[in-house]
Design a protein around this motif. Structure first.
Motif: not given
Length: 105
Positions: A15-25
């Motif tokens: 799940k991402a935007n301009e600066y960050w990527g967030m990976y969840a499980a």
């Protein structure tokens, strides 16, 4: 969180935007939600700023995990910080990054 778990999470779609990527499980059976943070030295030159960002991310994700988020999370910085300020993280940019993290969570 061990490196094998982080590698597995990084293979999922972020799940991402301009600066960050967030990976969840989802969390493993009978375990607390865990957190991994990746802020590369290449993207944030000053150790003070890297530590400040990690502290901010940790606080925001832990607050979300205690209320609504119940999964393992890896947060990864994608773009360099402080381009206009000679590599230094300033208050304006810090607030921008904070708002982006809150939107991701």
């Amino acid at each position: 969180m061990n490196s094998a778990r982080i590698s597995d999470l990084l293979k999922t779609r972020p799940k991402a935007n301009e600066y960050w990527g967030m990976y969840a499980a989802g969390i493993q059976k009978d375990a607390q939600p865990d957190l991994g943070i990746a802020v590369a030295k290449k993207l944030v030159k000053r150790a003070v700023d890297r530590n400040r960002l990690k502290r901010m991310i940790r606080a925001l994700v832990w607050a979300a995990q205690s209320t609504s988020l119940s999964s393992d999370v890896v947060v990864k910085l994608k773009k360099p910080v402080g381009r206009q300020t000679r590599g230094r993280l300033r208050k304006k940019e810090k607030e921008l990054l904070r708002s982006q993290i809150v939107r991701l969570i």
